[in-house]
Motif scaffolding. Sequence first.
Motif: not given
Ligand SMILES: [Fe+2]
Length: 285
Positions: A140, A180, A194, A196, A235, A245
């Motif tokens: 994500h 998500h 960020h 992921n 992170y 992340e």
């Molecule tokens: Fe995240």
Amino acid sequence: MIELRDVVYCRLGTTDLAGAEWYAVNILGLEVAERRKGAVYFKSDARAHTLCYFEGDPTDQMTAFEIGTAQDLHTAGATLEALGHDVYYGTRAECEARMVREFIRFRDPTGNVIEFVLRPETTGLDYHGSRNAGITGFSHVGLCSSDLARDEHFWTSVCNARVSDRIGDAPLMRLGTIHHSIALFPFHRAGIQHINHQVGSTDDIQRSFHFVRENQVNITFGPGAHPTSSAEFLYFTGPEGMTFEYSTGVREIHDEPAWRDRQFHFEPKGFCHWGSAPQIAAFKK
Ligand SMILES: [Fe+2]
Ligand SMILES: O=C(O)c1cccc(O)c1O
């Protein structure tokens, strides 16, 4: 309604391509998929690439989402134009640079550069990082938002994203069954907040925590556990200040009609139930 399948890649400008490559391979644990003039492509899963660093302005950042058919891509272009967005259709050379058949580019209401792509290439092969970070794939992206309510409305009413949970007014939105694929966090300028990657287990989170710390990489949050997706996370800071992340155990939502989005506090406890506090501007009041 524009139907998006998944988030597929990020493209990040850098003034130090060799340094970015070194970090992506040796710290993040990605695999170089390909080097081209002024750009390096990285694999994190079966897809041909999920991240590209290119020589350029570090504020030049793009996030791409897959759309199902050429018809849908053209309908999406027309829909966005009707809403007042400038829509750019990628040239053949630009499609080749993205390993896709077709794409359109526009800005979301905050100004984030978004690409909708058709038929992104896959290899069908796993990736192999030289550092064993345990990565299972790109999962994500967090985008900066200068107006969370406005941008949530854009992503949900135009792009068919569904809100899984909110932290304060920051929505975590799904495109498929993963809790998500896109999240919005409050920040005064446009950009990727960020990126992921999922890793296999808690062991990978813990091993990376010690590994990145030993390598003088700035840890900005964690190890911790998100009450929202229930994922354990870490992170840390990458080239040009990007936040990366790792997380593991992200919730999946299969019973779509039964799921109700939940409201969490925009405070450390809303981001982590182990007691870790974020040193990340967009996660703080
Ligand atoms: Fe995240
Ligand atoms: O996984 C999550 O729930 C999550 C919550 C807050 C911020 C994030 O980046 C997340 O990935």
